[in-house]
Write a protein that holds these residues in place. Structure first.
Motif, mmCIF file in Angstrom:
data_model
loop_
_atom_site.group_PDB
_atom_site.id
_atom_site.type_symbol
_atom_site.label_atom_id
_atom_site.label_comp_id
_atom_site.label_asym_id
_atom_site.label_seq_id
_atom_site.Cartn_x
_atom_site.Cartn_y
_atom_site.Cartn_z
ATOM 1 N N VAL A 43 149.694 -43.163 109.326
ATOM 2 C CA VAL A 43 149.506 -41.713 109.406
ATOM 3 C C VAL A 43 148.055 -41.468 109.798
ATOM 4 C CG1 VAL A 43 149.523 -39.541 108.137
ATOM 5 C CG2 VAL A 43 151.273 -41.284 107.671
ATOM 6 N N VAL A 44 147.855 -40.697 110.862
ATOM 7 C CA VAL A 44 146.527 -40.472 111.423
ATOM 8 C C VAL A 44 146.158 -38.997 111.296
ATOM 9 C CG1 VAL A 44 145.087 -40.664 113.485
ATOM 10 C CG2 VAL A 44 146.919 -42.342 113.073
ATOM 11 N N VAL A 45 144.971 -38.728 110.779
ATOM 12 C CA VAL A 45 144.464 -37.358 110.654
ATOM 13 C C VAL A 45 143.290 -37.190 111.612
ATOM 14 C CG1 VAL A 45 143.537 -35.597 109.115
ATOM 15 C CG2 VAL A 45 145.125 -37.322 108.220
ATOM 16 N N ALA A 71 148.460 -35.859 112.148
ATOM 17 C CA ALA A 71 148.117 -34.537 111.626
ATOM 18 C C ALA A 71 146.910 -34.016 112.383
ATOM 19 C CB ALA A 71 147.810 -34.615 110.132
ATOM 20 N N LEU A 72 147.037 -32.821 112.932
ATOM 21 C CA LEU A 72 145.992 -32.209 113.738
ATOM 22 C C LEU A 72 145.335 -31.066 112.966
ATOM 23 C CD1 LEU A 72 148.095 -31.873 117.029
ATOM 24 C CD2 LEU A 72 146.538 -33.752 116.428
ATOM 25 N N LEU A 73 144.040 -31.150 112.752
ATOM 26 C CA LEU A 73 143.303 -30.091 112.068
ATOM 27 C C LEU A 73 142.346 -29.434 113.053
ATOM 28 C CD1 LEU A 73 144.445 -31.699 109.660
ATOM 29 C CD2 LEU A 73 142.275 -31.318 108.465
ATOM 30 N N GLY A 74 142.320 -28.100 113.026
ATOM 31 C CA GLY A 74 141.429 -27.348 113.896
ATOM 32 C C GLY A 74 141.463 -25.886 113.503
ATOM 33 N N ARG A 75 140.555 -25.108 114.048
ATOM 34 C CA ARG A 75 140.453 -23.701 113.643
ATOM 35 C C ARG A 75 141.468 -22.804 114.328
ATOM 36 N NH1 ARG A 75 134.181 -22.453 114.459
ATOM 37 N NH2 ARG A 75 134.635 -23.641 116.346
ATOM 38 N N LYS A 111 143.880 -28.504 100.624
ATOM 39 C CA LYS A 111 145.260 -28.047 100.745
ATOM 40 C C LYS A 111 145.934 -28.682 101.953
ATOM 41 C CE LYS A 111 148.054 -23.820 101.040
ATOM 42 N NZ LYS A 111 148.010 -22.335 101.135
ATOM 43 N N ALA A 112 145.189 -28.826 103.040
ATOM 44 C CA ALA A 112 145.727 -29.441 104.253
ATOM 45 C C ALA A 112 146.135 -30.886 103.982
ATOM 46 C CB ALA A 112 144.697 -29.376 105.375
ATOM 47 N N PHE A 113 145.314 -31.621 103.243
ATOM 48 C CA PHE A 113 145.652 -33.010 102.940
ATOM 49 C C PHE A 113 146.847 -33.108 101.993
ATOM 50 C CE2 PHE A 113 141.838 -34.173 105.131
ATOM 51 C CZ PHE A 113 142.025 -35.506 105.497
ATOM 52 N N ASP A 114 146.998 -32.144 101.097
ATOM 53 C CA ASP A 114 148.209 -32.101 100.266
ATOM 54 C C ASP A 114 149.437 -31.952 101.158
ATOM 55 O OD1 ASP A 114 146.751 -32.283 97.924
ATOM 56 O OD2 ASP A 114 146.713 -30.109 97.574
ATOM 57 N N GLU A 115 149.308 -31.091 102.151
ATOM 58 C CA GLU A 115 150.403 -30.833 103.090
ATOM 59 C C GLU A 115 150.706 -32.070 103.935
ATOM 60 O OE1 GLU A 115 151.173 -27.621 106.674
ATOM 61 O OE2 GLU A 115 149.944 -27.021 104.946
ATOM 62 N N ILE A 116 149.667 -32.788 104.320
ATOM 63 C CA ILE A 116 149.848 -33.996 105.122
ATOM 64 C C ILE A 116 150.598 -35.063 104.331
ATOM 65 C CG2 ILE A 116 148.615 -35.952 106.172
ATOM 66 C CD1 ILE A 116 146.374 -33.856 106.863
ATOM 67 N N VAL A 117 150.199 -35.264 103.081
ATOM 68 C CA VAL A 117 150.855 -36.259 102.237
ATOM 69 C C VAL A 117 152.313 -35.881 102.003
ATOM 70 C CG1 VAL A 117 150.896 -37.306 99.939
ATOM 71 C CG2 VAL A 117 148.717 -37.007 101.146
#
Length: 310
Positions: A43-45, A71-75, A111-117
């Motif tokens: 799993v790649v963030v 998982a893609l994080l951005g504004r 919260k984002a990492f909770d969602e990723i897991v």
């Protein structure tokens, strides 16, 4: 070889060379399609995934390598949707999930990492790509708030994402785990009008060294992405780089996948340029570790038994 401005387009990788052979595009040893570079089961963030290197380098390359999930994080949710579309076109079999959040929002990142897991499971690779260059003035002319905004994103944002990642993988994970921090060649020298950006990237290089010391079972590497033609090279302070922008998005991402493949612990805590030949690096891995090369150090003198305190 020189361009129409009389500049050697390869001057920067040559000046920054650690290996004899240098690259500016993908070559066989870092090809993300090679079986030994497979990211199957991982799993790649990726932070800062809405554009630039996050989209065209890391998201695409880890998709090519067959990651279990990205998982893609951005504004920007709209821009993240474009990256997600590109990942799907690159490899329809790689699931992708986008989360609109700023890396400076600690609660939002947690919260984002909770969602990723919940979606993919515990992550294995973190690419701290999110970055900013709000200030591009001399120290005398700089606006303090703008100067500090760059630190907020590049330093605090990297720290926030890293801590959230560490909380999920644990301080000493047994599974292969990789943290990739983006640095810059600007962190090495002193380019006028880039003090804020340069200092922030130097901090990330040092942070990578600390990660190796405090979490030795995690491979933490600081990657210099060379000179890629992005929206940043359009900035007035970086206009001089335009004729030198020969590094490809594909090379940056491919080196990132290579770092996350197999045992690259000999590079943990160290600076790595995407231009350097990885086969030469592998051949010198004992020297790199024994001599503690590719880390920040004091170039003056070092102590020894012959020193006298008076």
């Amino acid at each position: 070889m020189a361009d129409n401005k009389g500049l050697d387009p390869h001057m920067i990788p040559k000046l920054n060379a650690f290996t004899k052979k240098l690259h500016r595009d993908v070559y066989p040893a870092v090809d993300p399609n090679r079986p030994e570079h497979s990211q199957a089961g991982k799993v790649v963030v990726i932070t800062g995934a809405s554009r630039g290197l996050g989209r065209f380098s890391f998201a695409v390359s880890f998709a090519r390598a067959g990651a279990k999930g990205i998982a893609l994080l951005g504004r920007s949710a709209e821009d993240l949707a474009e990256t997600e579309k590109l990942v799907g076109e690159t490899n329809p079999e790689t699931p992708v999930h986008s989360i609109a959040v700023s890396v400076t929002d600690a609660a939002g990142v947690e919260k984002a990492f909770d969602e990723i897991v919940e979606r993919f499971g515990v992550p294995h690779v973190l690419v701290n790509n999110a970055g900013a260059m709000a200030s591009a003035d001399t120290i005398f002319d700089s606006d303090i708030e703008s100067w500090w905004e760059t630190q907020e994103v590049n330093v605090k944002g990297t720290l926030i994402a890293t801590k959230a990642f560490l909380r999920k993988v644990g301080p000493a994970p047994s599974a292969p785990t990789t943290i990739i921090n983006l640095t810059s060649g600007a962190s090495i020298g002193a380019i006028p009008r880039l003090s804020s950006y340069s200092i922030s990237k130097m901090v990330n290089t040092k942070l990578t060294q600390y990660l190796q010391v405090e979490h030795p079972t995690i491979t933490s590497v600081c990657i210099d992405p060379g000179v890629v033609e992005t929206s940043w090279t359009d900035k007035e302070a970086l206009a001089f780089l335009l004729p030198l922008g020969r590094d490809t998005f594909e090379l940056v991402g491919a080196v990132g996948v290579w770092v996350a493949s197999g045992d690259k612990s000999f590079l943990s805590g160290r600076y790595l340029s995407i231009n350097w030949d990885v086969e030469e690096l592998e051949a010198r891995k004992e020297e790199i570790v024994e001599k503690d090369l590719l880390t920040l150090f004091h170039r003056g003198g070092f102590g020894g038994p012959d020193r006298v305190v008076v």
